[in-house]
Design an enzyme around this catalytic site. Sequence first.
Site, PDB file in Angstrom:
ATOM      1  N   ASP A   8       0.855  -1.186   0.000  1.00  0.00           N
ATOM      2  CA  ASP A   8       0.000   0.000   0.000  1.00  0.00           C
ATOM      3  C   ASP A   8       0.887   1.231   0.000  1.00  0.00           C
ATOM      4  OD1 ASP A   8      -2.187  -1.650   0.134  1.00  0.00           O
ATOM      5  OD2 ASP A   8      -2.811  -1.043   2.151  1.00  0.00           O
ATOM      6  N   ASP A  44      -6.382  -6.498   8.036  1.00  0.00           N
ATOM      7  CA  ASP A  44      -5.054  -6.198   7.499  1.00  0.00           C
ATOM      8  C   ASP A  44      -3.980  -6.450   8.546  1.00  0.00           C
ATOM      9  OD1 ASP A  44      -5.715  -5.500   4.906  1.00  0.00           O
ATOM     10  OD2 ASP A  44      -5.800  -3.351   5.305  1.00  0.00           O
TER      11      ASP A  44
END
Length: 133
Positions: free
Chosen positions: A80, A109
């Site tokens: 990310d 996550d």
Amino acid sequence: MTDAGTVVRSCLDALEAGDSATALALLDPDVEWRNSGLPTLRGRRAHRALLDMARRGIGFEVRFHHLAVDGQVVLTDRTDVLTYRRFRMEFWVCGTFEVREGRIVVWDDHFSMTNFVGASVRGLVRAALLGRA
């Protein structure tokens, strides 16, 4: 859209495009979002401000390394990227998503807090150096 992998990819792609409305529509109203070492968010309303990054000038990019689907469970291995003005940080994330009836009901996550903090520090240093150029 009921294929779990397509739902997850579409949600993250929408966030990357700055389309938080589409991303939110792919979340179940009672979605649970867990992040390593951070408080769990519950419900779509709790996610609205967090996912509306583009409105605040925060950029988001996702680079998928692997995406595996087993029924309604999706595992992502990804990087990310978060940006804000000159600031840019990249960090590895492993996500586990559970999808029901075409919507994400669990978003879990996992990432290394050490990696996250290191990426933040590198991003701040680069931003400061670019500010002097």
